[in-house]
Motif scaffolding. Structure first.
Motif, mmCIF file in Angstrom:
data_model
loop_
_atom_site.group_PDB
_atom_site.id
_atom_site.type_symbol
_atom_site.label_atom_id
_atom_site.label_comp_id
_atom_site.label_asym_id
_atom_site.label_seq_id
_atom_site.Cartn_x
_atom_site.Cartn_y
_atom_site.Cartn_z
ATOM 1 N N ASN A 45 0.721 -1.136 0.119
ATOM 2 C CA ASN A 45 0.138 -0.009 -0.162
ATOM 3 C C ASN A 45 1.007 1.147 0.026
ATOM 4 O O ASN A 45 1.012 1.988 0.883
ATOM 5 C CB ASN A 45 -0.965 -0.059 1.074
ATOM 6 N N ASP A 46 1.476 1.838 -1.140
ATOM 7 C CA ASP A 46 2.265 3.035 -1.418
ATOM 8 C C ASP A 46 1.701 4.175 -0.902
ATOM 9 O O ASP A 46 2.289 5.042 -0.534
ATOM 10 C CB ASP A 46 2.747 2.807 -2.612
ATOM 11 N N ASP A 47 0.461 4.074 -0.858
ATOM 12 C CA ASP A 47 -0.302 5.442 -0.723
ATOM 13 C C ASP A 47 -0.453 5.457 0.974
ATOM 14 O O ASP A 47 -1.084 6.746 1.367
ATOM 15 C CB ASP A 47 -1.622 5.334 -1.297
ATOM 16 N N TYR A 48 -0.034 4.552 1.572
ATOM 17 C CA TYR A 48 -0.689 4.815 3.119
ATOM 18 C C TYR A 48 0.368 5.719 3.695
ATOM 19 O O TYR A 48 -0.109 6.540 4.673
ATOM 20 C CB TYR A 48 -0.268 3.366 3.750
ATOM 21 N N TYR A 49 1.896 5.754 3.213
ATOM 22 C CA TYR A 49 2.608 6.697 3.997
ATOM 23 C C TYR A 49 2.425 8.193 3.520
ATOM 24 O O TYR A 49 1.884 8.510 2.478
ATOM 25 C CB TYR A 49 4.049 6.200 3.621
ATOM 26 N N LEU A 50 3.027 9.130 4.395
ATOM 27 C CA LEU A 50 2.675 10.450 4.215
ATOM 28 C C LEU A 50 3.568 11.340 3.063
ATOM 29 O O LEU A 50 3.131 12.447 2.782
ATOM 30 C CB LEU A 50 2.908 11.313 5.527
ATOM 31 N N VAL A 51 4.515 10.661 2.796
ATOM 32 C CA VAL A 51 5.467 11.325 1.820
ATOM 33 C C VAL A 51 5.468 10.578 0.497
ATOM 34 O O VAL A 51 5.299 9.452 0.619
ATOM 35 C CB VAL A 51 6.866 11.745 2.511
ATOM 36 N N GLY A 52 6.086 11.354 -0.451
ATOM 37 C CA GLY A 52 6.226 10.643 -1.696
ATOM 38 C C GLY A 52 7.343 9.836 -1.811
ATOM 39 O O GLY A 52 8.367 9.885 -0.901
ATOM 40 N N ALA A 53 7.557 9.004 -2.753
ATOM 41 C CA ALA A 53 8.426 8.078 -2.530
ATOM 42 C C ALA A 53 9.998 8.664 -2.805
ATOM 43 O O ALA A 53 10.874 7.985 -2.357
ATOM 44 C CB ALA A 53 8.368 7.011 -3.894
ATOM 45 N N GLN A 55 10.928 11.359 -1.253
ATOM 46 C CA GLN A 55 11.101 12.088 -0.259
ATOM 47 C C GLN A 55 11.588 11.168 1.099
ATOM 48 O O GLN A 55 12.187 11.804 2.081
ATOM 49 C CB GLN A 55 10.260 12.941 0.564
ATOM 50 N N ILE A 56 11.728 10.006 0.955
ATOM 51 C CA ILE A 56 12.125 9.111 1.963
ATOM 52 C C ILE A 56 13.833 8.879 1.925
ATOM 53 O O ILE A 56 14.197 8.883 0.676
ATOM 54 C CB ILE A 56 11.399 7.718 2.126
ATOM 55 N N LEU A 57 14.540 8.990 2.900
ATOM 56 C CA LEU A 57 15.768 8.840 2.960
ATOM 57 C C LEU A 57 16.375 7.589 2.353
ATOM 58 O O LEU A 57 15.777 6.593 3.055
ATOM 59 C CB LEU A 57 16.216 9.242 4.621
ATOM 60 N N VAL A 58 17.354 7.617 1.427
ATOM 61 C CA VAL A 58 17.945 6.362 0.796
ATOM 62 C C VAL A 58 17.331 5.718 0.064
ATOM 63 O O VAL A 58 17.581 5.541 -1.203
ATOM 64 C CB VAL A 58 18.782 5.658 2.228
ATOM 65 N N PHE A 59 16.018 4.968 0.391
ATOM 66 C CA PHE A 59 15.724 4.053 -0.152
ATOM 67 C C PHE A 59 14.148 4.181 -0.820
ATOM 68 O O PHE A 59 13.331 5.017 -0.016
ATOM 69 C CB PHE A 59 15.642 2.663 0.410
ATOM 70 N N PHE A 107 13.069 6.595 8.429
ATOM 71 C CA PHE A 107 11.594 6.163 7.952
ATOM 72 C C PHE A 107 10.819 7.186 8.614
ATOM 73 O O PHE A 107 9.588 7.353 8.462
ATOM 74 C CB PHE A 107 11.252 4.896 8.368
ATOM 75 N N LEU A 108 11.400 8.127 9.612
ATOM 76 C CA LEU A 108 10.515 9.170 10.403
ATOM 77 C C LEU A 108 9.716 10.078 9.543
ATOM 78 O O LEU A 108 8.427 10.337 10.030
ATOM 79 C CB LEU A 108 11.492 9.822 11.362
ATOM 80 N N GLN A 109 10.208 10.326 8.625
ATOM 81 C CA GLN A 109 9.379 11.444 7.633
ATOM 82 C C GLN A 109 8.166 10.579 6.936
ATOM 83 O O GLN A 109 7.351 11.339 6.796
ATOM 84 C CB GLN A 109 10.291 11.940 6.624
ATOM 85 N N ALA A 110 8.053 9.178 6.780
ATOM 86 C CA ALA A 110 7.018 8.648 5.864
ATOM 87 C C ALA A 110 5.908 8.418 7.040
ATOM 88 O O ALA A 110 4.753 8.494 6.563
ATOM 89 C CB ALA A 110 7.676 7.350 5.511
ATOM 90 N N PHE A 111 6.382 8.036 8.312
ATOM 91 C CA PHE A 111 5.088 7.800 9.449
ATOM 92 C C PHE A 111 5.676 8.116 10.732
ATOM 93 O O PHE A 111 6.231 7.040 11.328
ATOM 94 C CB PHE A 111 5.006 6.194 9.113
ATOM 95 N N PRO A 112 5.722 9.394 10.995
ATOM 96 C CA PRO A 112 6.354 9.858 12.452
ATOM 97 C C PRO A 112 5.762 9.105 13.582
ATOM 98 O O PRO A 112 6.749 8.741 14.356
ATOM 99 C CB PRO A 112 5.792 11.186 12.359
ATOM 100 N N MET A 113 4.634 8.944 13.927
ATOM 101 C CA MET A 113 4.104 8.464 15.229
ATOM 102 C C MET A 113 4.755 6.870 15.258
ATOM 103 O O MET A 113 5.027 6.616 16.244
ATOM 104 C CB MET A 113 2.674 8.413 15.370
ATOM 105 N N TRP A 114 4.617 6.117 14.283
ATOM 106 C CA TRP A 114 4.953 4.724 14.159
ATOM 107 C C TRP A 114 6.356 4.694 14.682
ATOM 108 O O TRP A 114 6.792 3.845 15.201
ATOM 109 C CB TRP A 114 4.337 3.993 12.872
#
Length: 139
Positions: A45-53, A55-59, A107-114
């Motif tokens: 589910n690529d649309d679940y996370y808050l940032v675009g592909a 914008q995530i660090l490294v991968f 991965f903090l930027q993609a899903f901060p609380m988790w």
């Protein structure tokens, strides 16, 4: 030492038990399950996370999905090893907890609380694995 009926002696070793190791084994199972869920969500589910592909660090998300799935499966096995009293599991558990905490920083930027929750659980896991005295086993 006790003397047996045949005249030989045997040594009874008492293992010290630690509630921390029981807690650590259970926590490793929980963190491993969280990482498996994280990996499966990233893969399916690529649309679940808050940032675009990009914008995530490294991968990208697919790579992170495979990383978290692999780390989670190994952490579940390590949790079972900790509960079984295996010293190798304590060592690998600390290494994986450090690696997972660093990975969740990325991965903090993609899903901060988790990620914050998982980092906190990893820090608690490191303490629970290193606090008990050497030679103790899960209660």
């Amino acid at each position: 030492m006790t003397r047996t009926a045949h005249g030989s002696t045997s040594v009874h070793r008492r293992h010290r038990t630690s509630g921390w190791l029981t807690f650590a084994g259970t926590l490793a199972l929980v963190v491993g399950a969280f990482n498996v869920i994280d990996g499966l969500v990233a893969l399916f589910n690529d649309d679940y996370y808050l940032v675009g592909a990009n914008q995530i660090l490294v991968f990208d998300f697919d790579t992170w999905g495979w990383i978290w799935l692999g780390v989670g499966i190994v952490q579940i096995a390590v949790g079972a090893g900790i509960l079984a009293g295996q010293m190798w599991a304590r060592v690998v558990g600390v290494i994986l907890a450090v690696a997972a905490a660093i990975g969740h920083l990325a991965f903090l930027q993609a899903f901060p609380m988790w990620s914050v929750l998982t980092i906190a659980l990893c820090v608690l896991l490191i303490y629970a694995l290193t606090a008990p005295p050497a030679g103790s086993r899960a209660a």
